[in-house]
Design a protein around this motif. Sequence first.
Motif, PDB file in Angstrom:
ATOM      1  N   LEU A  95       0.861  -1.193   0.000  1.00 11.18           N
ATOM      2  CA  LEU A  95       0.000   0.000   0.000  1.00 11.18           C
ATOM      3  C   LEU A  95       0.891   1.235   0.000  1.00 11.18           C
ATOM      4  CD1 LEU A  95      -2.278  -2.015   0.884  1.00 11.18           C
ATOM      5  CD2 LEU A  95      -3.089  -0.230   2.403  1.00 11.18           C
ATOM      6  N   SER A  96       0.409   2.318  -0.587  1.00 15.48           N
ATOM      7  CA  SER A  96       1.187   3.557  -0.549  1.00 15.48           C
ATOM      8  C   SER A  96       1.231   4.071   0.890  1.00 15.48           C
ATOM      9  CB  SER A  96       0.540   4.603  -1.457  1.00 15.48           C
ATOM     10  OG  SER A  96      -0.707   4.973  -0.921  1.00 15.48           O
ATOM     11  N   CYS A  97       2.192   4.987   1.151  1.00 12.88           N
ATOM     12  CA  CYS A  97       2.315   5.524   2.519  1.00 12.88           C
ATOM     13  C   CYS A  97       1.020   6.207   2.948  1.00 12.88           C
ATOM     14  CB  CYS A  97       3.474   6.518   2.577  1.00 12.88           C
ATOM     15  SG  CYS A  97       5.048   5.733   2.261  1.00 12.88           S
ATOM     16  N   ILE A  98       0.413   6.988   2.047  1.00  6.06           N
ATOM     17  CA  ILE A  98      -0.815   7.706   2.410  1.00  6.06           C
ATOM     18  C   ILE A  98      -1.947   6.715   2.685  1.00  6.06           C
ATOM     19  CG2 ILE A  98      -1.542   8.154  -0.007  1.00  6.06           C
ATOM     20  CD1 ILE A  98      -2.077  10.502   2.988  1.00  6.06           C
ATOM     21  N   ASP A  99      -1.975   5.604   1.926  1.00  3.34           N
ATOM     22  CA  ASP A  99      -3.001   4.588   2.200  1.00  3.34           C
ATOM     23  C   ASP A  99      -2.782   3.947   3.571  1.00  3.34           C
ATOM     24  OD1 ASP A  99      -4.502   4.976  -0.016  1.00  3.34           O
ATOM     25  OD2 ASP A  99      -3.850   3.190  -1.098  1.00  3.34           O
ATOM     26  N   ASN A 100      -1.510   3.765   3.957  1.00  3.85           N
ATOM     27  CA  ASN A 100      -1.216   3.237   5.288  1.00  3.85           C
ATOM     28  C   ASN A 100      -1.771   4.157   6.367  1.00  3.85           C
ATOM     29  OD1 ASN A 100       0.831   0.813   5.903  1.00  3.85           O
ATOM     30  ND2 ASN A 100       1.211   1.577   3.832  1.00  3.85           N
ATOM     31  N   ILE A 101      -1.591   5.482   6.166  1.00  5.57           N
ATOM     32  CA  ILE A 101      -2.079   6.434   7.171  1.00  5.57           C
ATOM     33  C   ILE A 101      -3.609   6.504   7.118  1.00  5.57           C
ATOM     34  CG2 ILE A 101      -1.852   8.779   8.107  1.00  5.57           C
ATOM     35  CD1 ILE A 101       0.744   9.026   6.389  1.00  5.57           C
ATOM     36  N   LEU A 102      -4.148   6.488   5.885  1.00  4.07           N
ATOM     37  CA  LEU A 102      -5.610   6.586   5.719  1.00  4.07           C
ATOM     38  C   LEU A 102      -6.354   5.414   6.357  1.00  4.07           C
ATOM     39  CD1 LEU A 102      -6.066   7.973   2.092  1.00  4.07           C
ATOM     40  CD2 LEU A 102      -6.888   9.017   4.198  1.00  4.07           C
ATOM     41  N   VAL A 103      -5.833   4.183   6.185  1.00  2.00           N
ATOM     42  CA  VAL A 103      -6.548   3.044   6.798  1.00  2.00           C
ATOM     43  C   VAL A 103      -6.584   3.212   8.310  1.00  2.00           C
ATOM     44  CG1 VAL A 103      -6.342   1.192   5.096  1.00  2.00           C
ATOM     45  CG2 VAL A 103      -4.502   1.535   6.707  1.00  2.00           C
ATOM     46  N   ALA A 104      -5.487   3.775   8.859  1.00  2.00           N
ATOM     47  CA  ALA A 104      -5.440   3.989  10.312  1.00  2.00           C
ATOM     48  C   ALA A 104      -6.508   4.999  10.731  1.00  2.00           C
ATOM     49  CB  ALA A 104      -4.060   4.473  10.717  1.00  2.00           C
ATOM     50  N   VAL A 105      -6.597   6.103   9.981  1.00  2.00           N
ATOM     51  CA  VAL A 105      -7.595   7.142  10.289  1.00  2.00           C
ATOM     52  C   VAL A 105      -9.010   6.567  10.135  1.00  2.00           C
ATOM     53  CG1 VAL A 105      -8.584   9.336   9.520  1.00  2.00           C
ATOM     54  CG2 VAL A 105      -6.117   9.058   9.579  1.00  2.00           C
ATOM     55  N   GLU A 106      -9.249   5.933   8.979  1.00  2.00           N
ATOM     56  CA  GLU A 106     -10.601   5.437   8.679  1.00  2.00           C
ATOM     57  C   GLU A 106     -11.048   4.408   9.705  1.00  2.00           C
ATOM     58  OE1 GLU A 106     -10.331   6.055   3.832  1.00  2.00           O
ATOM     59  OE2 GLU A 106      -9.745   4.161   4.730  1.00  2.00           O
ATOM     60  N   GLN A 107     -10.113   3.541  10.095  1.00  2.00           N
ATOM     61  CA  GLN A 107     -10.461   2.484  11.026  1.00  2.00           C
ATOM     62  C   GLN A 107     -10.825   3.046  12.397  1.00  2.00           C
ATOM     63  OE1 GLN A 107     -11.161  -0.603  10.686  1.00  2.00           O
ATOM     64  NE2 GLN A 107     -11.507  -0.752  12.890  1.00  2.00           N
TER      65      GLN A 107
END
Lengths: 242, 295
Positions: A95-107
């Motif tokens: 996953l891209s770095c931003i996707d890594n951060i986004l999944v954390a936020v979304e979750q």
Amino acid sequence: MSDFLKIQGLGKSFGALRAVHDMSFSVGKGEILGIAGPNGSGKSTLFNLITKIPFPADSGQIFLDGKRIDRLSNTALTKLGVIRTFQREALFGSLSCIDNILVAVEQTSGVRGREAERLADEASDIVGFPKNFHNMPAAALPVFYQKQLMITTAVAQNPRVLLLDEPASSLIDSEIDWVRDAIMTLNKRGITILLIEHILSLLTGVSDRLLVMEQGQKIALGDAAEVIRDPVVIEAFLGKPQ
Amino acid sequence: MELETLLYILVSGLVLGGLYALMAIGLSVVWTTIGVFNFAHGTFVALGAYIAWQVSSSLGGAPGFLLGAVIAPISLFIIGYALHYALIKPFERNPNIVLLSVITTLAAASIIESLIQLIWGPREKQIEAPVSGNLEVAGLSFSAQDILTFVVTLFILALLAWFLKRSGTGRAMRAAAQNREAAQLMGFNVTHLYALTIGIAAATAAIAGLFIGSIRFINPTFGVDPLMKSLIVVIFGGVAHFTSPILAAFIVGLIEAFSVYLFGLYWAPSILFGLMIIVLLIKPEGLFGFQRKTL
């Protein structure tokens, strides 16, 4: 300091091996508690028991702000703000770095779309993770930036208690300085931190108190400067003098 | 070979490839996410076709087909989601989960096949195609049903790619596929995400079943061939990327179309398997694969 995080009689055995035994201590709100001990002393297992991943404790109780949390699911723990990083770089590599951060936020917060992106950017700013890396696959980053990203995803989850497991391992001196600054920055934002680290200068430099473990048990807990002079602690690290 | 013949074979291969891609993508997504091979996937295609047949035959014509296209995937999504809890979840901590899931999914395939026979009987059925006749393009005549199949197939694949890449749930599924422990630590309900994966795979299988059922006859054992084709595609292309089995599906479709024309219908499977063995000898991880699995 009040007992913001309170651990009472926590224990875990694997057959005859007592990985963590009758562990009890408290951490005050906004405190940094350093955790030291030789390899295999049960430090990471203690984090595993608090977060229940990959296994829960056999015995004991955990309280956060007076509320018992050891019976909660991991999802509930995360939503309460009990967040952990791993010793190794536990990221979603392709996953891209931003996707890594986004999944954390979304979750954690349940927000989606632009608001999630804003929170992800905010977490990057707090930690200082370079935004020009956002679209790179996480696995392509050098170790130091992977560690930065791991801390950024942890921050993105809005932690109240942050369990940092050897954030400075495999890093050079200048990078260790960055880790020190990052821990202090996060602590200033009111985050209570439990820090496992082998680099004693970092550990004693940032910790309000130091907990030392050996063979799954607490052998010392107190002011960092005093604890490292404790003969029991010296013996645990260096062995018995001849 | 005349250019016109070549174009017809190409279109036929692409339509076939699209259907194979739709069948194989479910198998591939389940493998990359959960790490198990779902041998019930073929019967998902068959069950989807039967449910679509039931709905479309009671209403008839294009509206019936359209309603079948809605009801069949939704039904299969629910069935797939629920089956995760029966077939895979009980064994997720078992080190032999791959082998155990082969047994449980094969058992499920057998039970679903028997249920189909019990409910709809052994007689062959065919779903009424929503469109008929031919479309004239640049002086060439193509079956309207083939064109519809191809367009819908591409749309579903693009929708699935968008869902996995851009949506929050898709991102979470990709994350859980890569690092279950880290995902759990982040508070993901991994069991729900895995069940969702099987549900989505079953829904895509149902859409494939709907279209296959409108060009071929369906019977209770009809799931065997789609499962075999999906396995060939997944092994042939590898699962390194979302697109790996899709590209492989189109290549398999084209090889099959050309084999049928050049060597006859009965030689097509032999040629496919022969080529698959050659690919595996040279590139064991598949034509578009690396030695890792990601979603």
